[in-house]
Design an enzyme around this catalytic site. Structure first.
Site, PDB file in Angstrom:
ATOM      1  N   ILE A  43      41.997 -22.214  79.498  1.00 14.90           N
ATOM      2  CA  ILE A  43      41.789 -21.697  80.854  1.00 14.90           C
ATOM      3  C   ILE A  43      40.474 -22.275  81.363  1.00 14.90           C
ATOM      4  CG2 ILE A  43      41.556 -19.615  82.276  1.00 14.90           C
ATOM      5  CD1 ILE A  43      44.266 -19.667  80.877  1.00 14.90           C
ATOM      6  N   CYS A  53      38.970 -22.648  75.369  1.00 14.50           N
ATOM      7  CA  CYS A  53      40.028 -23.359  74.644  1.00 14.50           C
ATOM      8  C   CYS A  53      41.190 -22.443  74.251  1.00 14.50           C
ATOM      9  CB  CYS A  53      39.462 -23.971  73.366  1.00 14.50           C
ATOM     10  SG  CYS A  53      38.315 -25.310  73.652  1.00 14.50           S
ATOM     11  N   GLU A  55      42.742 -22.261  71.366  1.00 13.10           N
ATOM     12  CA  GLU A  55      42.614 -21.658  70.032  1.00 13.10           C
ATOM     13  C   GLU A  55      41.815 -20.367  70.089  1.00 13.10           C
ATOM     14  OE1 GLU A  55      42.066 -24.739  71.015  1.00 13.10           O
ATOM     15  OE2 GLU A  55      41.971 -26.150  69.360  1.00 13.10           O
ATOM     16  N   CYS A  88      38.248 -28.336  68.716  1.00 13.47           N
ATOM     17  CA  CYS A  88      36.888 -28.812  69.005  1.00 13.47           C
ATOM     18  C   CYS A  88      35.886 -28.126  68.073  1.00 13.47           C
ATOM     19  CB  CYS A  88      36.534 -28.555  70.469  1.00 13.47           C
ATOM     20  SG  CYS A  88      36.107 -26.836  70.826  1.00 13.47           S
ATOM     21  N   CYS A  91      35.407 -24.321  68.631  1.00 16.05           N
ATOM     22  CA  CYS A  91      36.532 -23.544  68.087  1.00 16.05           C
ATOM     23  C   CYS A  91      36.457 -23.482  66.567  1.00 16.05           C
ATOM     24  CB  CYS A  91      37.866 -24.127  68.537  1.00 16.05           C
ATOM     25  SG  CYS A  91      38.247 -23.733  70.253  1.00 16.05           S
TER      26      CYS A  91
HETATM   27  N1  THU Z   1      40.781 -27.896  74.607  1.00 14.36           N
HETATM   28  C1  THU Z   1      41.452 -26.918  73.924  1.00 14.36           C
HETATM   29  O1  THU Z   1      41.907 -25.925  74.518  1.00 14.36           O
HETATM   30  N2  THU Z   1      41.601 -27.071  72.584  1.00 14.36           N
HETATM   31  C2  THU Z   1      41.276 -28.185  71.875  1.00 14.36           C
HETATM   32  O2  THU Z   1      41.512 -28.239  70.689  1.00 14.36           O
HETATM   33  C3  THU Z   1      40.647 -29.311  72.564  1.00 14.36           C
HETATM   34  C4  THU Z   1      40.183 -29.044  73.954  1.00 14.36           C
HETATM   35  C5  THU Z   1      40.689 -27.788  76.064  1.00 14.36           C
HETATM   36  C6  THU Z   1      39.320 -27.533  76.642  1.00 14.36           C
HETATM   37  C7  THU Z   1      39.477 -28.107  78.028  1.00 14.36           C
HETATM   38  O3  THU Z   1      40.110 -27.148  78.867  1.00 14.36           O
HETATM   39  C8  THU Z   1      40.447 -29.259  77.855  1.00 14.36           C
HETATM   40  O4  THU Z   1      41.131 -29.006  76.632  1.00 14.36           O
HETATM   41  C9  THU Z   1      39.787 -30.635  77.803  1.00 14.36           C
HETATM   42  O5  THU Z   1      38.764 -30.665  76.877  1.00 14.36           O
END
Ligand code: THU
Length: 133
Positions: A43, A53, A55, A88, A91
């Site tokens: 979001i 993220c 996760e 990331c 996370c």
């Molecule tokens: N993002 C995630 O939700 N999980 C990941 O493992 C990698 C990155 C999201 C964060 C942001 O909204 C978008 O992906 C680009 O980085």
């Protein structure tokens, strides 16, 4: 529950992504010991650092429904990446505190490639509450 099924559920969660800035949608699901599924997607916000993220949203969703580390079985995430999408660094730090050390983290892409590892493998020598004592 089979990994393939969990990936399909993560793809469903991914459809709920709000990612107008990166256009990079991620979906995640937590499976609990009593068979419940908690979804999360990324979001975003116009104030970029506030993006959350998938996760972490899935993990926080499980906790907000009364589940704790010891109740969790697996974490599965999926995004449209060339190789399986990995969590990331932020996370990984959160997972290391809120998710079991040896539980599977299934990392997938939309092509069906999957990589399964534990948080100990993804974040060795992690900083934890123990270090604050
Ligand atoms: N993002 C995630 O939700 N999980 C990941 O493992 C990698 C990155 C999201 C964060 C942001 O909204 C978008 O992906 C680009 O980085």
């Amino acid at each position: 529950m089979e990994t393939k099924q969990l990936i399909e559920l993560a793809k469903e969660a991914r459809k709920l992504s709000y990612s107008p800035y990166s256009n990079f949608a991620v979906g995640a699901v937590i499976l609990t010991k009593d068979g419940k599924i908690f979804k999360g997607s990324n979001i975003e916000n116009a104030s970029y650092p506030l993006c959350m993220c998938a996760e972490r949203n899935a993990l926080y969703n499980a906790y907000m429904n009364g589940y704790k580390k010891e109740d969790l079985v697996s974490l599965t995430l999926v995004a449209d990446t060339d190789t399986p999408c990995t969590p990331c660094g932020a996370c990984r730090q959160v997972i290391s505190e809120l998710f079991p050390k040896n539980a599977p983290i299934n990392m997938a892409n939309m092509k069906g490639e999957v990589l399964t590892m534990t948080i100990e493998e993804l974040l060795p020598l992690s900083f934890s509450g123990e270090d604050l004592k």
